[in-house]
Design a protein around this motif. Structure first.
Motif, mmCIF file in Angstrom:
data_model
loop_
_atom_site.group_PDB
_atom_site.id
_atom_site.type_symbol
_atom_site.label_atom_id
_atom_site.label_comp_id
_atom_site.label_asym_id
_atom_site.label_seq_id
_atom_site.Cartn_x
_atom_site.Cartn_y
_atom_site.Cartn_z
ATOM 1 N N ASN A 54 0.825 -1.218 0.000
ATOM 2 C CA ASN A 54 0.000 0.000 0.000
ATOM 3 C C ASN A 54 0.855 1.263 0.000
ATOM 4 O O ASN A 54 0.535 2.226 -0.697
ATOM 5 C CB ASN A 54 -0.950 -0.009 1.196
ATOM 6 C CG ASN A 54 -1.980 -1.113 1.084
ATOM 7 O OD1 ASN A 54 -2.393 -1.479 -0.006
ATOM 8 N ND2 ASN A 54 -2.378 -1.660 2.219
ATOM 9 N N LYS A 82 -1.400 -4.058 -9.392
ATOM 10 C CA LYS A 82 -2.426 -3.475 -8.525
ATOM 11 C C LYS A 82 -2.597 -1.989 -8.813
ATOM 12 O O LYS A 82 -3.714 -1.475 -8.830
ATOM 13 C CB LYS A 82 -2.079 -3.706 -7.060
ATOM 14 C CG LYS A 82 -3.201 -3.349 -6.126
ATOM 15 C CD LYS A 82 -2.935 -3.806 -4.716
ATOM 16 C CE LYS A 82 -4.096 -3.446 -3.814
ATOM 17 N NZ LYS A 82 -3.862 -3.846 -2.431
ATOM 18 N N LYS A 83 -1.489 -1.291 -9.076
ATOM 19 C CA LYS A 83 -1.568 0.129 -9.429
ATOM 20 C C LYS A 83 -2.330 0.293 -10.741
ATOM 21 O O LYS A 83 -3.153 1.206 -10.885
ATOM 22 C CB LYS A 83 -0.171 0.724 -9.557
ATOM 23 C CG LYS A 83 -0.161 2.189 -9.933
ATOM 24 C CD LYS A 83 1.250 2.700 -10.108
ATOM 25 C CE LYS A 83 1.258 4.120 -10.584
ATOM 26 N NZ LYS A 83 1.244 4.257 -12.026
ATOM 27 N N LEU A 86 -6.008 -0.149 -10.017
ATOM 28 C CA LEU A 86 -6.548 1.017 -9.315
ATOM 29 C C LEU A 86 -6.741 2.207 -10.258
ATOM 30 O O LEU A 86 -7.681 2.990 -10.090
ATOM 31 C CB LEU A 86 -5.647 1.398 -8.139
ATOM 32 C CG LEU A 86 -5.680 0.424 -6.965
ATOM 33 C CD1 LEU A 86 -4.646 0.816 -5.920
ATOM 34 C CD2 LEU A 86 -7.056 0.362 -6.345
ATOM 35 N N ILE A 99 -11.482 -5.945 -7.893
ATOM 36 C CA ILE A 99 -10.044 -5.790 -7.669
ATOM 37 C C ILE A 99 -9.427 -7.060 -7.092
ATOM 38 O O ILE A 99 -8.448 -7.588 -7.631
ATOM 39 C CB ILE A 99 -9.755 -4.592 -6.742
ATOM 40 C CG1 ILE A 99 -10.155 -3.281 -7.416
ATOM 41 C CG2 ILE A 99 -8.288 -4.537 -6.362
ATOM 42 C CD1 ILE A 99 -10.044 -2.085 -6.524
ATOM 43 N N LYS A 100 -9.984 -7.563 -5.996
ATOM 44 C CA LYS A 100 -9.405 -8.736 -5.333
ATOM 45 C C LYS A 100 -9.418 -9.954 -6.242
ATOM 46 O O LYS A 100 -8.467 -10.733 -6.264
ATOM 47 C CB LYS A 100 -10.140 -9.030 -4.026
ATOM 48 C CG LYS A 100 -9.819 -8.054 -2.934
ATOM 49 C CD LYS A 100 -10.458 -8.437 -1.630
ATOM 50 C CE LYS A 100 -10.119 -7.409 -0.566
ATOM 51 N NZ LYS A 100 -10.732 -7.722 0.713
ATOM 52 N N ILE A 103 -6.651 -9.589 -8.943
ATOM 53 C CA ILE A 103 -5.311 -9.781 -8.368
ATOM 54 C C ILE A 103 -5.081 -11.252 -8.039
ATOM 55 O O ILE A 103 -3.990 -11.788 -8.277
ATOM 56 C CB ILE A 103 -5.121 -8.881 -7.137
ATOM 57 C CG1 ILE A 103 -5.066 -7.411 -7.588
ATOM 58 C CG2 ILE A 103 -3.870 -9.249 -6.370
ATOM 59 C CD1 ILE A 103 -5.063 -6.415 -6.485
#
Length: 114
Positions: A54, A82-83, A86, A99-100, A103
């Motif tokens: 994070n 992840k970026k 986002l 999202i989860k 990933i």
């Protein structure tokens, strides 16, 4: 001020380990830094990486540029993916609830090849 995410050398001769830090690009390698976001030890087999994902994403979104080695560490840990996800959420392309799941599937696919 130009920010870099880079490795800061620690340890003794021929037995180095590194901390991953955010620093001004003009400061020396082992000099002043702004924030410590992780740890990298290449001496272990397999190498050991502890990373606050994070914090890393937060600094990347603020404009900090990673060095080549740190960029490869971020790729292996999924920080760059992840970026990317986002940024898709911010633009409205991807739902927050996905999202989860995205990933998790990326990690499963990555483990097939590494």
């Amino acid at each position: 001020m130009s920010l870099r995410i880079r490795l800061q050398r620690k340890g003794r001769k021929k037995n180095a380990f590194y901390t991953i830090v955010v620093a001004n690009s003009r400061s020396s390698r082992d000099g002043k830094f702004i924030d410590k976001i992780g740890f990298y030890n290449p001496n272990m087999n397999p190498f050991k990486v502890l990373l606050n994902i994070n914090k890393a994403i937060n600094w990347l979104q603020k404009g900090a540029k990673p060095t080549c080695t740190v960029k490869s560490i971020f790729f292996l840990k999924g920080v760059l993916f992840k970026k990317h996800i986002l940024n898709g959420v911010k633009k409205g392309i991807v739902e927050k609830s996905e999202i989860k799941k995205k990933i998790k599937t990326w990690i499963l696919n990555k483990n097939k090849y590494f």
